[in-house]
Each structure stands twice: as C-alpha cells, then as structure tokens.
Design an enzyme around this catalytic site. Structure first.
Site, mmCIF file in Angstrom:
data_model
loop_
_atom_site.group_PDB
_atom_site.id
_atom_site.type_symbol
_atom_site.label_atom_id
_atom_site.label_comp_id
_atom_site.label_asym_id
_atom_site.label_seq_id
_atom_site.Cartn_x
_atom_site.Cartn_y
_atom_site.Cartn_z
ATOM 1 N N ILE A 131 0.801 -1.222 -0.140
ATOM 2 C CA ILE A 131 0.094 -0.004 0.152
ATOM 3 C C ILE A 131 0.884 1.282 -0.053
ATOM 4 O O ILE A 131 1.834 1.266 0.670
ATOM 5 C CB ILE A 131 -0.877 -0.021 1.125
ATOM 6 C CG1 ILE A 131 -2.068 -1.222 1.134
ATOM 7 C CG2 ILE A 131 -1.543 1.362 1.302
ATOM 8 C CD1 ILE A 131 -2.744 -1.324 2.354
ATOM 9 N N HIS A 148 -4.870 -2.932 -12.121
ATOM 10 C CA HIS A 148 -5.793 -3.832 -11.288
ATOM 11 C C HIS A 148 -6.423 -4.758 -11.823
ATOM 12 O O HIS A 148 -7.136 -4.313 -12.941
ATOM 13 C CB HIS A 148 -6.425 -2.836 -10.154
ATOM 14 C CG HIS A 148 -7.256 -3.704 -9.193
ATOM 15 N ND1 HIS A 148 -6.461 -4.052 -7.969
ATOM 16 C CD2 HIS A 148 -8.623 -4.070 -9.166
ATOM 17 C CE1 HIS A 148 -7.317 -4.934 -7.294
ATOM 18 N NE2 HIS A 148 -8.556 -4.837 -8.047
ATOM 19 N N GLU A 181 -5.584 8.135 -2.654
ATOM 20 C CA GLU A 181 -5.067 7.591 -1.050
ATOM 21 C C GLU A 181 -5.949 6.278 -1.070
ATOM 22 O O GLU A 181 -5.549 5.602 -0.063
ATOM 23 C CB GLU A 181 -5.337 8.677 -0.030
ATOM 24 C CG GLU A 181 -3.873 9.553 -0.132
ATOM 25 C CD GLU A 181 -3.622 10.591 0.876
ATOM 26 O OE1 GLU A 181 -4.327 10.252 2.111
ATOM 27 O OE2 GLU A 181 -3.505 11.712 0.694
HETATM 28 C C1 GRF Z 1 -1.208 -7.737 -12.460
HETATM 29 O O1 GRF Z 1 -2.201 -8.758 -12.397
HETATM 30 C C2 GRF Z 1 -1.741 -6.446 -11.684
HETATM 31 O O2 GRF Z 1 -3.241 -6.367 -11.972
HETATM 32 C C3 GRF Z 1 -1.621 -6.818 -10.223
HETATM 33 O O3 GRF Z 1 -0.539 -7.433 -9.962
HETATM 34 C C4 GRF Z 1 -0.501 -8.268 -11.192
HETATM 35 C C5 GRF Z 1 1.150 -8.162 -11.479
HETATM 36 O O4 GRF Z 1 1.650 -8.942 -12.679
HETATM 37 N N1 GRF Z 1 -1.614 -5.531 -9.615
HETATM 38 P P1 GRF Z 1 2.956 -8.823 -13.301
HETATM 39 O O5 GRF Z 1 3.960 -8.877 -12.103
HETATM 40 O O6 GRF Z 1 3.029 -7.546 -13.923
HETATM 41 O O7 GRF Z 1 3.037 -10.049 -14.046
#
Ligand code: GRF
Length: 232
Positions: A131, A148, A181
C-alpha cells in the site's frame, strides 16, 4: 484485433487470448494518433512479482507506440522475477526491501527519491504489492498509475480474480487508473472487459485478464502523461 462501430462509439476487441475482450477508450491503431509528449517520457516502474506488465511497458516503448523510455525499475522483493527481466532488458533496477524499513512512509520516501534521481516523469505501479502512502502519492500526484485486475470499482484489494469468480460475474476485466489515497480507487484511465468463460479457473481467467493489462497499460500511461502535461 477487430474494431467495430456501435453507433456513436467505436470499440476494439481482442480475441487473441481466447474469449473476446473489449477495451475503452481504445488506443488509436496508428501510432501517430497516440498522445505525444513534448519530449520522450522517462518512466519509473514499481514491481513486486513476475514483472510481465513491466516488460509490456518496455516493449511498448521499444519500437511500440509509447513515446517513452523505462529508465528505472524498483522492486521490493529480492526474489521477484521482475528483477531478472530488468537484467535481461538492460534496465536499471533498484531493490528497496520493505522488510528492512520500519514504516511504509520510509519505503515510499526511498522510492520517490530513487525516481527523482533518475528524473522520472511518470511512475507505474505494475504489480506493486504494498500500500502506498501520501509520501509517494504526493511526490507523483496525477502521474502515478496503477493496474488492477478487475473492472473497478468492483473487486478492490487482494485477489480480485478470485473475488470475481466467487461472485459469479460473467464479465470482469482490468483497470488502469491514477493513484489516490484510497486503495484501488482514483480516476480511471482505461479499462478492458474480459468475459468469464465456462470452465474458467483462477489461472485461465487471470491469464486472459493479464493479456489485456499488457494492452491497456501503455495507452493509460500515454493518457496520464498527456493529462499531466496539459495541467493548468
Ligand atoms: C497484475 O495482474 C496486476 O493487475 C496486479 O498484479 C499483477 C502483476 O503481474 N496488480 P505482473 O507482475 O506484471 O506479471
């Protein structure tokens, strides 16, 4: 990839990974249609794991449509695969191990300092499993991008793919957004919708979502940079 008109809208679909996905806003197919920065952007990337989004960004810069250069990767985990990718791709990588720091703010301060030393314009959290605090958000306000694996605001937080499967939704996807945030919130830049197919398990759905992340993230970075440059 296919493009089709839906009245006033045009969308792009991508069935290359099985199951059509739809992205909005779509990236212009012609590189010249992408937002142009006044000079090539200097990107900083943060990763904790596999680093596939990091590599997708590098590829989008090198001979791809994104007028930018990834100048620095920061990882917080010594064993992460992103580190190996940086070595292979010839990109500077700094390890800032959160376990050696007492509070989140210390890590964020170290990250922000590292990027400032490298004159980074835009920072991308590409699978950063910590975070972040106002220390980093403030240093890169309106130019800190996160990816995400859900259609936000649905399924924030950990294991968004598992949350989507548990909820029984028939469409999920991924979102690239500016970081504020509240965790997994902030202005949305680009989303891609991915159908949940019968027989999907966590791994198959996650893989199709991730293929879309690799498509939308470079365009989201271009949009974020353009917005930031045009700020009043
Ligand atoms: C991705 O699925 C992203 O959405 C999430 O973490 C994963 C990272 O994958 N936040 P990578 O390390 O880029 O292969």
């Amino acid at each position: 990839m296919e493009r089709w008109d839906m009245g006033a809208m045009t969308a792009s679909t991508d069935a290359s990974e099985g199951g059509a996905a739809i992205q909005w806003p779509m990236a212009p197919s012609d590189t010249d249609g992408w937002p142009r920065a006044q000079r090539p952007l200097r990107l900083g990337v943060m990763a904790s794991g596999q680093g596939s989004n990091f590599e997708a960004l590098v590829r989008a810069c090198r001979g791809g449509p994104l007028q930018a250069e990834v100048v620095q990767l920061v990882v917080n985990n010594p064993a992460c695969r992103a580190r190996e990718r940086a070595e292979r791709l010839g990109i500077a990588c700094r390890l800032l191990d959160h376990r050696e720091l007492r509070v989140r703010e210390e890590l964020d301060h170290a990250v922000a300092t590292c990027f400032a030393e490298r004159a980074v314009d835009v920072v991308v959290m590409a699978g950063w499993m910590r975070i972040v605090t106002p220390v980093l958000i403030g240093a890169y306000a309106s130019r800190l991008v996160n990816i995400h694996p859900s259609l936000l605001p649905s399924f924030r937080g950990l294991d968004a793919v598992g949350q989507a499967l548990a909820a029984g939704v028939t469409i999920t996807g991924c979102t690239a957004h500016l970081v504020e945030e509240v965790v997994d919130a902030g202005p949305i830049l680009v989303q891609a919708a991915v159908p949940v197919l019968s027989g999907d398990d966590h791994a198959s759905l996650a893989a199709r979502i991730q293929a879309q992340e690799h498509r939308i993230l470079p365009y989201a970075v271009a949009l974020a940079a353009a917005r930031w440059e045009q700020r009043p």
